[in-house]
Design a protein around this motif. Structure first.
Motif, PDB file in Angstrom:
ATOM      1  N   LEU A   1       0.878  -1.265   0.030  1.00 19.14           N
ATOM      2  CA  LEU A   1       0.015   0.085  -0.087  1.00 19.14           C
ATOM      3  C   LEU A   1       0.804   1.245  -0.101  1.00 19.14           C
ATOM      4  N   LYS A   2       2.023   1.429   0.838  1.00 18.50           N
ATOM      5  CA  LYS A   2       2.748   2.324   0.761  1.00 18.50           C
ATOM      6  C   LYS A   2       3.544   2.538  -0.550  1.00 18.50           C
ATOM      7  N   LYS A   3       3.891   1.623  -1.304  1.00 16.21           N
ATOM      8  CA  LYS A   3       4.269   1.614  -2.671  1.00 16.21           C
ATOM      9  C   LYS A   3       3.283   2.219  -3.513  1.00 16.21           C
ATOM     10  N   GLY A   4       2.086   2.330  -3.195  1.00 18.87           N
ATOM     11  CA  GLY A   4       1.081   2.957  -4.132  1.00 18.87           C
ATOM     12  C   GLY A   4       0.251   1.848  -4.998  1.00 18.87           C
ATOM     13  N   PHE A   5       0.181   0.728  -4.382  1.00 17.66           N
ATOM     14  CA  PHE A   5      -0.846  -0.288  -5.172  1.00 17.66           C
ATOM     15  C   PHE A   5      -2.105  -0.090  -4.457  1.00 17.66           C
ATOM     16  N   ARG A   6      -3.084  -0.452  -5.228  1.00 11.78           N
ATOM     17  CA  ARG A   6      -4.621  -0.068  -4.782  1.00 11.78           C
ATOM     18  C   ARG A   6      -4.984  -1.383  -3.928  1.00 11.78           C
ATOM     19  N   GLN A   7      -5.973  -0.918  -2.958  1.00 13.33           N
ATOM     20  CA  GLN A   7      -6.382  -2.296  -2.122  1.00 13.33           C
ATOM     21  C   GLN A   7      -6.719  -3.643  -2.780  1.00 13.33           C
ATOM     22  N   ASP A   8      -7.483  -3.335  -3.947  1.00 11.83           N
ATOM     23  CA  ASP A   8      -7.683  -4.704  -4.623  1.00 11.83           C
ATOM     24  C   ASP A   8      -6.707  -5.130  -5.107  1.00 11.83           C
ATOM     25  N   THR A   9      -5.816  -4.365  -5.615  1.00 17.02           N
ATOM     26  CA  THR A   9      -4.494  -5.204  -6.278  1.00 17.02           C
ATOM     27  C   THR A   9      -3.769  -5.867  -5.012  1.00 17.02           C
ATOM     28  N   VAL A  10      -3.518  -5.441  -4.094  1.00 18.12           N
ATOM     29  CA  VAL A  10      -2.860  -5.797  -3.051  1.00 18.12           C
ATOM     30  C   VAL A  10      -3.719  -7.303  -2.436  1.00 18.12           C
ATOM     31  N   GLU A  11      -5.002  -7.051  -2.512  1.00 20.14           N
ATOM     32  CA  GLU A  11      -5.633  -8.447  -2.262  1.00 20.14           C
ATOM     33  C   GLU A  11      -5.656  -9.287  -3.024  1.00 20.14           C
ATOM     34  N   ALA A  12      -5.464  -9.185  -4.179  1.00 22.30           N
ATOM     35  CA  ALA A  12      -5.177  -9.978  -5.303  1.00 22.30           C
ATOM     36  C   ALA A  12      -3.680 -10.585  -5.281  1.00 22.30           C
ATOM     37  N   ALA A  13      -2.924  -9.892  -4.791  1.00 19.74           N
ATOM     38  CA  ALA A  13      -1.457 -10.381  -4.585  1.00 19.74           C
ATOM     39  C   ALA A  13      -1.407 -11.171  -3.390  1.00 19.74           C
ATOM     40  N   MET A  14      -2.181 -10.771  -2.318  1.00 21.51           N
ATOM     41  CA  MET A  14      -2.345 -11.818  -1.161  1.00 21.51           C
ATOM     42  C   MET A  14      -2.931 -13.076  -1.572  1.00 21.51           C
ATOM     43  N   SER A  15      -4.056 -13.057  -2.015  1.00 19.24           N
ATOM     44  CA  SER A  15      -4.612 -14.287  -2.441  1.00 19.24           C
ATOM     45  C   SER A  15      -3.586 -15.440  -3.351  1.00 19.24           C
ATOM     46  N   TYR A  16      -2.929 -14.721  -4.429  1.00 22.55           N
ATOM     47  CA  TYR A  16      -1.803 -15.336  -5.117  1.00 22.55           C
ATOM     48  C   TYR A  16      -0.994 -16.029  -4.071  1.00 22.55           C
ATOM     49  N   LEU A  17      -0.245 -15.219  -3.385  1.00 19.08           N
ATOM     50  CA  LEU A  17       0.511 -15.801  -2.393  1.00 19.08           C
ATOM     51  C   LEU A  17       0.106 -16.886  -1.458  1.00 19.08           C
ATOM     52  N   ASP A  18      -1.256 -16.538  -0.925  1.00 17.61           N
ATOM     53  CA  ASP A  18      -1.885 -17.617  -0.225  1.00 17.61           C
ATOM     54  C   ASP A  18      -1.792 -18.975  -0.926  1.00 17.61           C
ATOM     55  N   GLU A  19      -2.492 -18.925  -2.327  1.00 26.16           N
ATOM     56  CA  GLU A  19      -2.447 -19.948  -3.121  1.00 26.16           C
ATOM     57  C   GLU A  19      -1.364 -20.773  -3.239  1.00 26.16           C
ATOM     58  N   LYS A  20      -0.232 -20.145  -3.340  1.00 18.50           N
ATOM     59  CA  LYS A  20       1.188 -20.535  -3.487  1.00 18.50           C
ATOM     60  C   LYS A  20       1.590 -20.986  -2.230  1.00 18.50           C
ATOM     61  N   LYS A  21       1.070 -20.811  -1.195  1.00  6.83           N
ATOM     62  CA  LYS A  21       1.410 -21.068   0.270  1.00  6.83           C
ATOM     63  C   LYS A  21       2.844 -20.307   0.522  1.00  6.83           C
ATOM     64  N   LEU A  22       2.872 -19.365   0.105  1.00  9.49           N
ATOM     65  CA  LEU A  22       4.164 -18.387   0.241  1.00  9.49           C
ATOM     66  C   LEU A  22       3.927 -17.188   1.597  1.00  9.49           C
ATOM     67  N   LEU A  23       2.922 -17.411   2.117  1.00  5.14           N
ATOM     68  CA  LEU A  23       2.541 -16.445   3.251  1.00  5.14           C
ATOM     69  C   LEU A  23       2.182 -17.311   4.329  1.00  5.14           C
ATOM     70  N   ASP A  24       2.994 -17.143   5.417  1.00  6.42           N
ATOM     71  CA  ASP A  24       2.672 -18.116   6.850  1.00  6.42           C
ATOM     72  C   ASP A  24       3.049 -17.404   7.960  1.00  6.42           C
ATOM     73  N   ASP A  25       2.118 -16.760   8.735  1.00 12.44           N
ATOM     74  CA  ASP A  25       2.377 -15.967   9.764  1.00 12.44           C
ATOM     75  C   ASP A  25       2.956 -16.537  10.812  1.00 12.44           C
ATOM     76  N   GLU A  26       2.576 -18.071  11.033  1.00 10.64           N
ATOM     77  CA  GLU A  26       3.031 -18.829  12.154  1.00 10.64           C
ATOM     78  C   GLU A  26       4.556 -19.022  11.824  1.00 10.64           C
ATOM     79  N   ALA A  27       4.959 -19.325  10.538  1.00  7.81           N
ATOM     80  CA  ALA A  27       6.603 -19.629  10.441  1.00  7.81           C
ATOM     81  C   ALA A  27       7.025 -18.066  10.615  1.00  7.81           C
ATOM     82  N   PHE A  28       6.580 -17.090  10.184  1.00  6.38           N
ATOM     83  CA  PHE A  28       7.246 -15.784  10.365  1.00  6.38           C
ATOM     84  C   PHE A  28       7.522 -15.530  11.742  1.00  6.38           C
ATOM     85  N   GLY A  29       6.417 -15.841  12.720  1.00  6.56           N
ATOM     86  CA  GLY A  29       6.478 -15.664  14.172  1.00  6.56           C
ATOM     87  C   GLY A  29       7.529 -16.379  14.744  1.00  6.56           C
TER      88      GLY A  29
END
Length: 156
Positions: A33-61
């Motif tokens: 968002l800080k880089k200027g991407f719109r909210q819907d674009t960011v949500e689409a990117a997050m969906s893609y990352l979730d689908e590919k299992k590239l985001l994991d808050d537990e592993a990050f923690g």
């Protein structure tokens, strides 16, 4: 309607950020968002990352706790604050901290700091060590026990 090229750009940006280090979902969303991407674009990117299992808050923690414990040990309350500040949900933070050994981390931090306090007399050493550990977010009872044990083990 989602702009496909912007979505690909947000995904590419996310992957670059994740290549540097792991991020929580909240951190990544904020950076995009800080880089200027719109909210819907960011949500689409997050969906893609979730689908590919590239985001994991537990592993990050887990990674954050591990690296922080090795580099600069802090008390459990401070660690919980850092986790939630980075976007880890409270319930997940509680699970991750269930085996957090504040007493051991306090001992490690105290022993490391104690080396730099040799030039002071014992009462000053105690005060400085207590203050240092308190500033690191350790609880008073743990600090007191750690300092007493450390000074008991010192040659007279």
């Amino acid at each position: 309607m989602i702009d496909e090229s912007a979505s690909h750009e947000a995904i590419a940006c996310s992957l670059r950020l994740l290549a540097i280090r792991n991020h929580s979902r909240k951190e990544l969303v904020g950076k995009l968002l800080k880089k200027g991407f719109r909210q819907d674009t960011v949500e689409a990117a997050m969906s893609y990352l979730d689908e590919k299992k590239l985001l994991d808050d537990e592993a990050f923690g887990k990674e954050l706790i591990s690296s922080r414990s090795k580099r600069r040990p802090i008390g459990e309350r401070s660690m919980r604050f850092e986790l939630t500040r980075k976007g880890i949900p409270d319930d997940l933070a509680s699970d991750l901290l269930s085996e957090y050994d504040s007493a051991e981390l306090c001992r490690v931090a105290a022993e490391k700091k104690f080396v730099s306090l040799k030039r002071y007399d014992p009462s000053q050493q105690k005060k400085k060590l207590e203050s240092f550990l308190r500033n690191r977010g350790f609880e008073w009872l743990i600090i007191k026990e750690t300092v007493e044990r450390l000074f008991k083990n010192q040659p007279s």
